[in-house]
Design an enzyme around this catalytic site. Sequence first.
Site, PDB file in Angstrom:
ATOM      1  N   LYS A 278      28.504  -0.563  29.389  1.00 58.30           N
ATOM      2  CA  LYS A 278      27.541   0.520  29.222  1.00 58.30           C
ATOM      3  C   LYS A 278      26.128  -0.010  29.351  1.00 58.30           C
ATOM      4  O   LYS A 278      25.848  -1.134  28.946  1.00 58.30           O
ATOM      5  CB  LYS A 278      27.639   1.136  27.822  1.00 58.30           C
ATOM      6  CG  LYS A 278      28.906   1.801  27.450  1.00 58.30           C
ATOM      7  CD  LYS A 278      28.736   2.446  26.077  1.00 58.30           C
ATOM      8  CE  LYS A 278      29.873   2.114  25.191  1.00 58.30           C
ATOM      9  NZ  LYS A 278      29.784   2.719  23.883  1.00 58.30           N
TER      10      LYS A 278
ATOM     11  N   ARG B 194      -2.907   9.731  30.807  1.00 58.81           N
ATOM     12  CA  ARG B 194      -1.900  10.745  31.154  1.00 58.81           C
ATOM     13  C   ARG B 194      -0.635  10.591  30.328  1.00 58.81           C
ATOM     14  O   ARG B 194       0.152  11.520  30.199  1.00 58.81           O
ATOM     15  CB  ARG B 194      -1.506  10.643  32.633  1.00 58.81           C
ATOM     16  CG  ARG B 194      -2.659  10.850  33.592  1.00 58.81           C
ATOM     17  CD  ARG B 194      -2.246  10.492  34.984  1.00 58.81           C
ATOM     18  NE  ARG B 194      -1.976   9.039  35.039  1.00 58.81           N
ATOM     19  CZ  ARG B 194      -1.381   8.432  36.051  1.00 58.81           C
ATOM     20  NH1 ARG B 194      -0.956   9.113  37.092  1.00 58.81           N
ATOM     21  NH2 ARG B 194      -1.188   7.129  36.019  1.00 58.81           N
TER      22      ARG B 194
ATOM     23  N   GLN C 180      29.383   7.100  35.400  1.00 61.10           N
ATOM     24  CA  GLN C 180      29.186   8.265  34.538  1.00 61.10           C
ATOM     25  C   GLN C 180      27.889   8.106  33.768  1.00 61.10           C
ATOM     26  O   GLN C 180      27.626   7.051  33.206  1.00 61.10           O
ATOM     27  CB  GLN C 180      30.362   8.386  33.572  1.00 61.10           C
ATOM     28  CG  GLN C 180      30.245   9.520  32.588  1.00 61.10           C
ATOM     29  CD  GLN C 180      31.394   9.497  31.582  1.00 61.10           C
ATOM     30  OE1 GLN C 180      32.503   9.138  31.901  1.00 61.10           O
ATOM     31  NE2 GLN C 180      31.094   9.862  30.354  1.00 61.10           N
ATOM     32  N   ASP C 181      27.084   9.150  33.740  1.00 64.49           N
ATOM     33  CA  ASP C 181      25.886   9.203  32.903  1.00 64.49           C
ATOM     34  C   ASP C 181      26.124  10.241  31.816  1.00 64.49           C
ATOM     35  O   ASP C 181      26.599  11.342  32.102  1.00 64.49           O
ATOM     36  CB  ASP C 181      24.652   9.612  33.713  1.00 64.49           C
ATOM     37  CG  ASP C 181      24.079   8.482  34.541  1.00 64.49           C
ATOM     38  OD1 ASP C 181      24.733   7.440  34.664  1.00 64.49           O
ATOM     39  OD2 ASP C 181      22.984   8.657  35.073  1.00 64.49           O
TER      40      ASP C 181
ATOM     41  N   TYR D 175      23.450   7.041  28.218  1.00 63.84           N
ATOM     42  CA  TYR D 175      24.443   6.014  28.518  1.00 63.84           C
ATOM     43  C   TYR D 175      24.778   6.065  29.999  1.00 63.84           C
ATOM     44  O   TYR D 175      24.940   7.145  30.557  1.00 63.84           O
ATOM     45  CB  TYR D 175      25.773   6.282  27.795  1.00 63.84           C
ATOM     46  CG  TYR D 175      25.697   6.656  26.352  1.00 63.84           C
ATOM     47  CD1 TYR D 175      25.986   5.718  25.376  1.00 63.84           C
ATOM     48  CD2 TYR D 175      25.384   7.947  25.953  1.00 63.84           C
ATOM     49  CE1 TYR D 175      25.951   6.060  24.039  1.00 63.84           C
ATOM     50  CE2 TYR D 175      25.345   8.290  24.623  1.00 63.84           C
ATOM     51  CZ  TYR D 175      25.627   7.352  23.669  1.00 63.84           C
ATOM     52  OH  TYR D 175      25.590   7.694  22.351  1.00 63.84           O
TER      53      TYR D 175
ATOM     54  N   ARG E 180      26.849   7.706  14.877  1.00 63.47           N
ATOM     55  CA  ARG E 180      27.874   7.850  15.911  1.00 63.47           C
ATOM     56  C   ARG E 180      28.500   6.476  16.103  1.00 63.47           C
ATOM     57  O   ARG E 180      27.813   5.514  16.386  1.00 63.47           O
ATOM     58  CB  ARG E 180      27.273   8.356  17.217  1.00 63.47           C
ATOM     59  CG  ARG E 180      26.733   9.774  17.111  1.00 63.47           C
ATOM     60  CD  ARG E 180      26.195  10.249  18.451  1.00 63.47           C
ATOM     61  NE  ARG E 180      25.583  11.542  18.364  1.00 63.47           N
ATOM     62  CZ  ARG E 180      26.192  12.696  18.656  1.00 63.47           C
ATOM     63  NH1 ARG E 180      27.445  12.694  19.061  1.00 63.47           N
ATOM     64  NH2 ARG E 180      25.551  13.839  18.551  1.00 63.47           N
TER      65      ARG E 180
ATOM     66  N   ASP F 274      40.694   5.064  23.546  1.00 65.44           N
ATOM     67  CA  ASP F 274      39.642   5.039  22.530  1.00 65.44           C
ATOM     68  C   ASP F 274      40.011   4.137  21.359  1.00 65.44           C
ATOM     69  O   ASP F 274      41.140   4.161  20.869  1.00 65.44           O
ATOM     70  CB  ASP F 274      39.380   6.448  21.992  1.00 65.44           C
ATOM     71  CG  ASP F 274      38.639   7.327  22.967  1.00 65.44           C
ATOM     72  OD1 ASP F 274      38.181   6.822  24.009  1.00 65.44           O
ATOM     73  OD2 ASP F 274      38.530   8.545  22.693  1.00 65.44           O
TER      74      ASP F 274
ATOM     75  N   HIS G 291      30.573  -0.147  19.598  1.00 69.22           N
ATOM     76  CA  HIS G 291      29.187   0.301  19.680  1.00 69.22           C
ATOM     77  C   HIS G 291      28.997   1.532  18.801  1.00 69.22           C
ATOM     78  O   HIS G 291      29.850   2.416  18.764  1.00 69.22           O
ATOM     79  CB  HIS G 291      28.853   0.645  21.139  1.00 69.22           C
ATOM     80  CG  HIS G 291      27.498   1.221  21.320  1.00 69.22           C
ATOM     81  ND1 HIS G 291      27.292   2.552  21.594  1.00 69.22           N
ATOM     82  CD2 HIS G 291      26.286   0.653  21.253  1.00 69.22           C
ATOM     83  CE1 HIS G 291      25.994   2.775  21.704  1.00 69.22           C
ATOM     84  NE2 HIS G 291      25.363   1.638  21.496  1.00 69.22           N
TER      85      HIS G 291
END
Length: 183
Positions: free
Chosen positions: A71, A23, A47-48, A131, A59, A142, A118
Site C-alpha cells: 500500500k 495561494r 486500486q485507489d 490508499y 481503523r 483478511d 496497518h
Amino acid sequence: MRVDRTAIDGLLLFVPTPHRDDRGLFTRTFDAVLGAEFGLDPAAFVQDSQSRSRQGTIRGLHGRSGRGEAKLVRCARGAVLDVLVDARPDSPTFGEQTSLRLDDENFATLYVPPGMLHGFQALTELTDVCYRIDRDHDPSEDLAVRYDDPELKIQWPLPVSAISERDLSAGSWAQLVARLVGS
C-alpha cells in the site's frame, strides 16, 4: 522529495517538499521514478481507496494473508497516528511495530510492504486517508488483530470515539502469530 527508511524492514516514508505561497500550496505526493529507485513498481498499484473518519476513530489493525498487499498511504485531510506491525514471520523485524504521524501539512506518503498489519487513529475533527493498493480485495484473505491487544500495547493518543464491529471482534496478536508460524 526524499525517501526515509524506518525501523521496520521495507517500510518507506516518501517526504515531499510542499511549495507554499499566498495561494496555498502545491506538492507532489508520489514520484514513480523515485519509487522505482527503491524497488517499487508504480504500475502494480491497481486500486485507489479513501476513508473519512471522525476524531478518535480507529481503523485496523488489518492485513492480508497469502502474498499480502502493498500500500501507499497518505493523509489528504487532517492528521492520523498511523500504526504498523510487522507480521512477516521471515522478516528481521517480525513482531516489531512503529507509528508515524501522517497529516495534510507535510503530505508524506507511507509505503507499506506486503505482510504488515496497518491501522490508524484520526487525530483531527475530520480525517481523509488515501490508499493505493497493489491487489484487488479478497475478503477471504483478511487478517485483523484487535486494536487494544495486550501484547502489542499500542499507545493510541486519544480515547476511542468509533471502531467497527469487525475490528472489535478481531483476534489477538498471539493467535495471529500461531497461525502465521504454524504453532
